[in-house]
Design a protein around this motif. Structure first.
Motif, PDB file in Angstrom:
ATOM      1  N   VAL A   8       0.815  -1.259   0.039  1.00 54.22           N
ATOM      2  CA  VAL A   8       0.190   0.069  -0.018  1.00 54.22           C
ATOM      3  C   VAL A   8       0.769   1.362  -0.041  1.00 54.22           C
ATOM      4  O   VAL A   8       1.845   1.109   0.682  1.00 54.22           O
ATOM      5  N   VAL A   9       0.446   2.295  -0.893  1.00 52.99           N
ATOM      6  CA  VAL A   9       1.159   3.513  -0.776  1.00 52.99           C
ATOM      7  C   VAL A   9       0.072   4.475  -0.939  1.00 52.99           C
ATOM      8  O   VAL A   9      -0.723   4.383  -1.885  1.00 52.99           O
ATOM      9  N   HIS A  10       0.052   5.391   0.109  1.00 53.63           N
ATOM     10  CA  HIS A  10      -1.101   6.522  -0.176  1.00 53.63           C
ATOM     11  C   HIS A  10      -1.268   7.096  -1.579  1.00 53.63           C
ATOM     12  O   HIS A  10      -0.078   7.553  -1.746  1.00 53.63           O
ATOM     13  N   ARG A  14       4.201   9.673  -3.072  1.00 50.27           N
ATOM     14  CA  ARG A  14       5.109   9.193  -4.360  1.00 50.27           C
ATOM     15  C   ARG A  14       6.551   8.577  -3.764  1.00 50.27           C
ATOM     16  O   ARG A  14       7.001   8.902  -2.819  1.00 50.27           O
ATOM     17  N   ILE A  15       6.879   7.514  -4.519  1.00 48.34           N
ATOM     18  CA  ILE A  15       7.998   6.968  -4.214  1.00 48.34           C
ATOM     19  C   ILE A  15       9.172   7.062  -5.596  1.00 48.34           C
ATOM     20  O   ILE A  15       8.552   7.056  -6.603  1.00 48.34           O
ATOM     21  N   GLY A  16      10.228   7.672  -4.977  1.00 48.86           N
ATOM     22  CA  GLY A  16      11.100   8.225  -6.004  1.00 48.86           C
ATOM     23  C   GLY A  16      12.175   8.959  -5.415  1.00 48.86           C
ATOM     24  O   GLY A  16      12.463   8.648  -4.078  1.00 48.86           O
ATOM     25  N   ARG A  17      12.911   9.324  -6.239  1.00 51.89           N
ATOM     26  CA  ARG A  17      14.237  10.432  -5.873  1.00 51.89           C
ATOM     27  C   ARG A  17      13.700  11.587  -5.281  1.00 51.89           C
ATOM     28  O   ARG A  17      12.508  12.048  -5.503  1.00 51.89           O
ATOM     29  N   GLU A  18      14.437  12.165  -4.235  1.00 43.98           N
ATOM     30  CA  GLU A  18      14.229  13.553  -3.605  1.00 43.98           C
ATOM     31  C   GLU A  18      13.775  14.267  -4.455  1.00 43.98           C
ATOM     32  O   GLU A  18      12.994  15.195  -4.353  1.00 43.98           O
ATOM     33  N   LEU A  29      10.066   8.200   0.323  1.00 46.92           N
ATOM     34  CA  LEU A  29       8.597   8.245   0.089  1.00 46.92           C
ATOM     35  C   LEU A  29       8.390   9.800   0.364  1.00 46.92           C
ATOM     36  O   LEU A  29       8.612  10.593   1.342  1.00 46.92           O
ATOM     37  N   PHE A  30       7.569  10.607  -0.600  1.00 50.88           N
ATOM     38  CA  PHE A  30       7.498  11.950  -0.564  1.00 50.88           C
ATOM     39  C   PHE A  30       5.894  12.523  -0.749  1.00 50.88           C
ATOM     40  O   PHE A  30       5.561  11.784  -1.512  1.00 50.88           O
ATOM     41  N   VAL A  31       5.609  13.154   0.240  1.00 50.40           N
ATOM     42  CA  VAL A  31       4.211  13.567   0.155  1.00 50.40           C
ATOM     43  C   VAL A  31       4.137  15.000  -0.947  1.00 50.40           C
ATOM     44  O   VAL A  31       5.039  15.830  -1.109  1.00 50.40           O
ATOM     45  N   PRO A  39      -5.440  15.149   1.413  1.00 46.26           N
ATOM     46  CA  PRO A  39      -4.990  15.026   2.556  1.00 46.26           C
ATOM     47  C   PRO A  39      -4.548  13.997   3.250  1.00 46.26           C
ATOM     48  O   PRO A  39      -5.390  12.968   2.986  1.00 46.26           O
ATOM     49  N   ILE A  40      -3.646  13.703   3.902  1.00 45.85           N
ATOM     50  CA  ILE A  40      -3.351  12.397   5.028  1.00 45.85           C
ATOM     51  C   ILE A  40      -3.935  12.509   6.044  1.00 45.85           C
ATOM     52  O   ILE A  40      -3.492  13.286   6.878  1.00 45.85           O
ATOM     53  N   GLU A  41      -4.787  11.743   6.402  1.00 49.22           N
ATOM     54  CA  GLU A  41      -5.344  11.982   7.740  1.00 49.22           C
ATOM     55  C   GLU A  41      -4.784  11.069   8.769  1.00 49.22           C
ATOM     56  O   GLU A  41      -4.129  10.169   8.464  1.00 49.22           O
ATOM     57  N   LYS A  42      -4.889  11.902  10.094  1.00 53.23           N
ATOM     58  CA  LYS A  42      -4.459  10.971  11.072  1.00 53.23           C
ATOM     59  C   LYS A  42      -4.811   9.450  11.098  1.00 53.23           C
ATOM     60  O   LYS A  42      -6.125   9.207  10.853  1.00 53.23           O
ATOM     61  N   GLY A  43      -3.834   8.570  11.319  1.00 56.86           N
ATOM     62  CA  GLY A  43      -4.276   6.998  11.354  1.00 56.86           C
ATOM     63  C   GLY A  43      -4.128   6.359  10.030  1.00 56.86           C
ATOM     64  O   GLY A  43      -4.342   5.223  10.102  1.00 56.86           O
TER      65      GLY A  43
END
Length: 128
Positions: A8-10, A14-18, A29-31, A39-43
């Motif tokens: 799982v990836v929200h 994104r997964i990748g280079r900085e 992992l970068f938002v 938005p990424i919610e708590k939990g």
């Protein structure tokens, strides 16, 4: 991770280079900073990596085992396998990294902060 049924990836991560396209920057992992990003919610789960996609000390997991020499031995074995490793993309990535990304090469204050963040869960463990 996303190609595995248990991975799982929200959607806002994104997964990748900085810095995308710059191979000298770290993978991670970068938002997303896009204003339309969900938005990424708590939990909420940000990422869930299946156990079989990790280099680990074995299936009898507990805290002390995870940080044991067995995990390091398994990393060495995967590195020896190179492209024959089932984790070859990660092995190739590890082989491109500078030593300054390894906590043992960090400054003493950086190691102390890392230990604080992990609630002193870093080896070497004090003998009891």
């Amino acid at each position: 991770v996303n190609s595995s049924p248990q991975g799982v990836v929200h959607p806002s991560v994104r997964i990748g280079r900085e810095i995308p396209g710059d191979k000298s920057t770290l993978l991670g992992l970068f938002v997303s900073s896009d204003p339309d990003t969900e938005p990424i919610e708590k939990g909420e789960i940000i990422a869930q990596v299946p156990w079989d996609l990790m280099i680990h000390p074995g299936n009898k997991y507990h805290h002390e085992t995870f940080f044991s020499c067995r995990a390091l031995k398994n990393i060495v074995e995967e590195l020896k396998l190179g492209d024959q490793s089932k984790l070859a993309p990660y092995v190739r990535y590890l082989l491109t990294q500078n030593l300054d990304g390894i906590p043992g090469y960090w400054s003493e204050p950086a190691q102390e902060f890392f230990s604080f963040v992990l609630d002193d869960a870093l080896p070497p463990f004090e003998e009891k």
